[in-house]
Structures are given as C-alpha cells and as structure tokens.
Design a protein around this motif. Structure first.
Motif, PDB file in Angstrom:
ATOM      1  N   THR A  78     -54.410  73.169  -7.054  1.00 47.68           N
ATOM      2  CA  THR A  78     -53.580  71.967  -6.853  1.00 47.68           C
ATOM      3  C   THR A  78     -54.246  71.032  -5.845  1.00 47.68           C
ATOM      4  N   ASN A  79     -54.849  71.625  -4.825  1.00 50.24           N
ATOM      5  CA  ASN A  79     -55.537  70.784  -3.841  1.00 50.24           C
ATOM      6  C   ASN A  79     -56.636  69.965  -4.502  1.00 50.24           C
ATOM      7  N   LYS A 133     -55.123  67.225  -6.565  1.00 54.60           N
ATOM      8  CA  LYS A 133     -54.658  66.125  -5.713  1.00 54.60           C
ATOM      9  C   LYS A 133     -55.847  65.266  -5.264  1.00 54.60           C
ATOM     10  N   ASP A 134     -56.901  65.988  -4.913  1.00 51.32           N
ATOM     11  CA  ASP A 134     -58.111  65.305  -4.463  1.00 51.32           C
ATOM     12  C   ASP A 134     -58.623  64.352  -5.539  1.00 51.32           C
ATOM     13  N   ALA A 166     -56.937  63.207  -8.119  1.00 57.86           N
ATOM     14  CA  ALA A 166     -55.952  62.165  -8.383  1.00 57.86           C
ATOM     15  C   ALA A 166     -56.103  61.025  -7.392  1.00 57.86           C
ATOM     16  N   PHE A 167     -56.285  61.405  -6.106  1.00 60.59           N
ATOM     17  CA  PHE A 167     -56.410  60.352  -5.098  1.00 60.59           C
ATOM     18  C   PHE A 167     -57.671  59.520  -5.313  1.00 60.59           C
ATOM     19  N   TRP A 182     -57.034  57.071  -8.012  1.00 69.76           N
ATOM     20  CA  TRP A 182     -56.127  56.056  -7.493  1.00 69.76           C
ATOM     21  C   TRP A 182     -56.891  55.057  -6.630  1.00 69.76           C
TER      22      TRP A 182
END
Lengths: 264, 284
Positions: free
Chosen positions: B6-7, B10-11, B13-14, B17
């Motif tokens: 998940t980390n 998230k990484d 995804a950011f 973004w």
C-alpha cells in the motif's frame, strides 16, 4: 631610582607585547571569560589550548576586537598592546587591526584574484601606487612560499587554489598589511597533513618578525611550534608556562588530564 | 507485506498526481500562448511596433504604449534601485537587533503583500495630487517603484545573507571599515543575486496595470513621452483598452501587443536566470 624603574618598565613592555588584566567577557548574561590575567611575549609563539567552548577563541579575538560585532558582547578589564589599552574610547579599531592581523580556521580568500586578495588590505588604506602594490604582493607571497607556485596565475581566482595554498594566501594577505602581531584561530584544522606541515614551518619562520598567538586543538602542534602554551578551561586560564614544561611536567592535575587525553 | 504494497501504491499515486498538477498549469499556459500566437502573430510587423495609436484597428500600433513602458521601466529602476539596495544594506549590515528593526522587517514583508491597486491610490494622492506631478511618467514610476521596493529589499537582503560570514571576518580583520567591506566585498559578491531580484521585480512592474490606471495613465496618448513629466500609456493598458472594444480587429491587435509584452518579460526573466547561474558558479 625612577630612571631604573622606567628602564624596567620599558623592557617589560618590550617583552610583554600583549597583556590582559582581569579580563571578563559576557555574552548577555553568560560569562565566557572569568577574569584572566596574562602577559604574552614579543616574538614568541604562544599557543592557546583547551576543550571546545573553553573561551580560548573568544579570548584570542579580544586582541583585535573581533568580538565587537557579536550581539550581546560585553567586556570588563583591560587588554594592552605595547602598554596601550585597546578598548579605550578613542582607539581606532581599523588602525588596530592593521597592527594585529588574523588568520582564520577555514581558509577564507575573497572571491577575487590572488593579486586582489593580497592587495586588498593595502588598497583600503588608500594606497593606489601600482608598482608599490605589485612589489608588496610579490614580497608577501614570497614570505609564505607561494610565489613560485602562483606567479603565473596571479590574476586568476583565488578560489581555484588548494586548501593549503588558500590558507597560505590568507597569511600572505595578513602579512602585506605589515602587522606586528598575528592571531591564528586553528589555522590548520581544515587542512591535510602535508599542508599543515608547510603552514607550521611557515609559522615557525614568522616568529622572528612577528608575535604570534595560535589557538589549536592539536596538542602535538602546540608542542612542536610554540614557545609558550596556555591551557584554558571553562573560561579560566588554568595553566600558562613554557611549552616544554607544560607538556612534560604540568603543575595542575586538570592540565595533565587534558594533555594526556583523559578529557576534552 | 501488505503494508509495503500500500505504501508503494500511495507513493506511485502521489507521483502521478504531482505530474498531473505540474502539467495542468503548463498545458493551460501553452493553450493560452498558442491561441495568442495564432491570433496575433500575423499582425506583428515593424509598422505595428512603430505606429501611433489609431481609431482604425489595422492602422493602430503600439509605439506610444511601448515607449511609455520603456520610460516607466527606466525611471522605476532609477528610483527603486538605490532606495531598495540602500535600505537592504542598512537592515542587513548596520541595524542592530532591536524592536525597531524587527518592526521594520515585519512591515517590509507586509508591504510586499499589499494589493497593487492600493499603491495606485497612494500614488494618486501623494505623487499626482500633493506633489503635483500629474498623471506623468514620473508619478507612474514613483508609484511602481514603491510597489517593487519590498521585492528589491528582500532580494538584496537574501543575497547579502548568502555571502559567507568568513568574508566579512576577513575584511574586518584586515582593517576595513564597514562601508569598505560592504562596497568592496559584499556588494560585488552578491551582485548577481541582487540583479536577479531587481530584474524579476521590474518584470512585475512592466506588467502592472491597475495602479497606473488609478493614477490616471491614459489609454489613448497620441505621442510617445519626451520627458518624465509627460503623460503616458503602457502596454498592459493599451491591451486592456483594445480588448474592451467590440471590433474584431482590435482583438487581433491586443493579441499582438500581448506577444510583445510577453517577449519583454521573458527576456527580462531570461537575463535574470543567466545572471543567477553565473553568480552561483562564481561562488563555487
């Protein structure tokens, strides 16, 4: 009787280039120097040793009033050079600093050419004579043994020199102003052993003409080059003696602990 | 194990973004510049630059507005530069830490945040009315100089701060006075940074419209200014004026004038970047 006393005073003055009389230094409420009396001899090398924060650098900077700009700095007592109190009101600090040169811990050449670095101290005195400046720059660079290494590149940036060369340049820059006293604040602590050896040799030669006070963290260095050594601890002068004596047979237990590496 | 995955997600995804955010601004800017170029480029020729304004769109040029901008730029520099640099030197090198100096500092950063139209009102009252300069180049320059003063001061202070303390020590230890140290060591060493700040401030001034409209700069001036006391117009006001007209021909003119204005600011920023890079490589 009076004549004798005058002669005695004069010889003392000649012997004692720098004197501190009950000197206390405060930074706001913090007492950094706690009442030091000290006489420093002319044409000798005097080393200041002691753990970090013991006040030796602060004490050194009293002799050319470099603490003046520090916020919250306050001093009590007297600092005498050739018998004159340099903290009197009418003393011209700029004039004083021409007499008392300083070499810093990290080589700090100006971001200008080698020539401009050495000539700066003279130019700010208003000296414009090009031939004189050129001679003086050459002479000063020769004094520090840098001339043969840089004479082709005299107009190139001083920042292109190696660390050791930069430090010798900084010493040359100081000598060009013709001071009688040179203060050195850990001048070799940022240098490699070979550059350090060169600078030490240079310092040793300079004592013929100058009174040198050097702060060092390097005990071997203090032992090698200095005639006298002063040990500072917590803002106090613990012991001050001929280097030979201080390093072989110190009077105080604290000194012995420090020089044998048991603390600090 | 799950946590690591998940980390990493998230990484990732950011990262995407962030890329999207970066490109959003750039894409919008590209669309804008693209449409301006399509509209205006065919209109730009030597005549457009050297013609006086006219009621007929195809004969109107930007000469008076361009010259007005140049006059304003020159006088704003002459006024803001010495004031800003001197104030910065005082605050950075001379002023002792006191309540007064921290009050000054807070107010200078506050001034940088004051809306430009307020400066226009200040200029209208002080320079146009009280000092009786009228709606002249000089009044406009003083107003814009005030506007960019905080930027110049802050930029100069930052560049002075960037000069290592060891340079000051070395200079003082050789017997230099404070002024000698400032003028012969600190200013030359921080020159690039100061120049960068000044140019960026000027490129802001050249695009300012509101304060100049408030002090009474005109949209239509038949002649280019010949002295600092003359009336003037500037490029942004000319653009504003053309845009607000109904005829399509003026829209094309506005697009062309925008290209010229953008070119000026890009050139100014380019010079600033050039000096910043040269200055940085010199310090190393």
């Amino acid at each position: 009787m009076k004549e004798n006393k005058d002669i005695l005073d004069k010889t003392l003055k000649r012997k004692h280039k720098l004197q501190a009389k009950d000197v206390k230094v405060f930074y706001d409420d913090f007492m950094a120097i706690k009442g030091i009396d000290m006489n420093i001899r002319a044409n000798k090398i005097t080393a200041f040793i002691g753990p970090s924060g013991c006040g030796k650098s602060t004490f050194l900077r009293l002799f050319n009033r470099m603490n003046d700009y520090v916020d919250g700095f306050r001093m009590e007592g007297e600092i005498l050079i050739d018998g004159e109190n340099i903290y009197k009101k009418k003393v011209n600090v700029e004039q004083l600093r021409k007499q008392v040169g300083m070499v810093f811990q990290k080589p700090n050449p100006f971001p200008k050419s080698i020539y401009e670095n050495v000539a700066y101290g003279l130019k700010i005195q208003g000296i414009k004579d090009k031939a004189f400046l050129k001679d003086k720059v050459e002479e000063s660079l020769k004094q520090v043994g840098l001339w043969n290494e840089v004479k082709e590149d005299i107009n190139k940036s001083a920042l292109a020199l190696s660390g050791g060369q930069q430090q010798r340049l900084c010493i040359a820059r100081t000598l060009a102003v013709e001071p009688s006293i040179i203060l050195m604040d850990e001048p070799t602590s940022a240098l490699d052993p070979i550059s350090t050896a060169k600078i030490e040799e240079l310092i040793y030669q300079l004592k013929e003409k100058y009174t040198i006070v050097i702060v060092t963290h390097n005990m071997q260095q203090a032992g090698r080059i200095s005639d006298y050594t002063a040990f500072f601890y917590m803002g106090e002068l613990i012991e001050y003696d001929k280097s030979k004596k201080l390093f072989t047979n110190p009077e105080k237990q604290q000194t012995e602990n420090y020089i044998t590496g048991r603390f600090g | 194990m799950n946590n690591i995955r998940t980390n990493r997600l998230k990484d990732q995804a950011f990262k995407f973004w962030g890329i999207a955010c970066t490109f959003l601004g750039l894409i919008l800017l590209t669309i804008f510049i693209g449409s301006i170029l399509i509209d205006g480029l065919q209109r730009i020729d030597w005549d457009f630059i050297t013609s006086l304004p006219s009621r007929k769109a195809e004969r109107a040029g930007i000469y008076t507005a361009l010259m007005g901008s140049v006059w304003i730029l020159v006088f704003t520099t002459i006024i803001a530069l010495p004031l800003g640099i001197a104030a910065a030197i005082y605050l950075e090198e001379y002023a002792k830490e006191s309540r007064l100096s921290s009050l000054l500092e807070i107010n200078i950063s506050n001034l940088a945040g004051v809306p430009s139209i307020i400066y226009g009102l200040l200029g209208l009252e002080v320079f146009v009315r009280i000092m009786e300069m009228g709606a002249s180049v000089l009044a406009g320059s003083f107003t814009l100089a005030l506007l960019i003063l905080p930027i110049v001061i802050v930029a100069t202070r930052e560049s002075l701060k960037a000069v290592p303390k060891s340079i000051r020590d070395a200079s003082f230890a050789l017997g230099a006075s404070k002024w000698q140290t400032v003028s012969q060591q600190l200013l030359p060493a921080s020159f690039g940074g100061i120049l960068t700040g000044v140019i960026l401030a000027l490129s802001r001034a050249v695009g300012e419209t509101a304060p100049l409209i408030v002090i009474g700069a005109l949209a239509y001036v038949p002649f280019a200014p010949e002295s600092p006391m003359d009336e003037f117009s500037v490029l942004p006001i000319q653009i504003f004026n053309w845009i607000s007209r109904p005829k399509h021909g003026f829209e094309v003119n506005a697009a062309a004038a925008i290209i010229v204005l953008l070119l000026i600011t890009f050139i100014l920023n380019g010079i600033a970047v050039y000096f910043r890079n040269r200055w940085q490589s010199k310090l190393k």
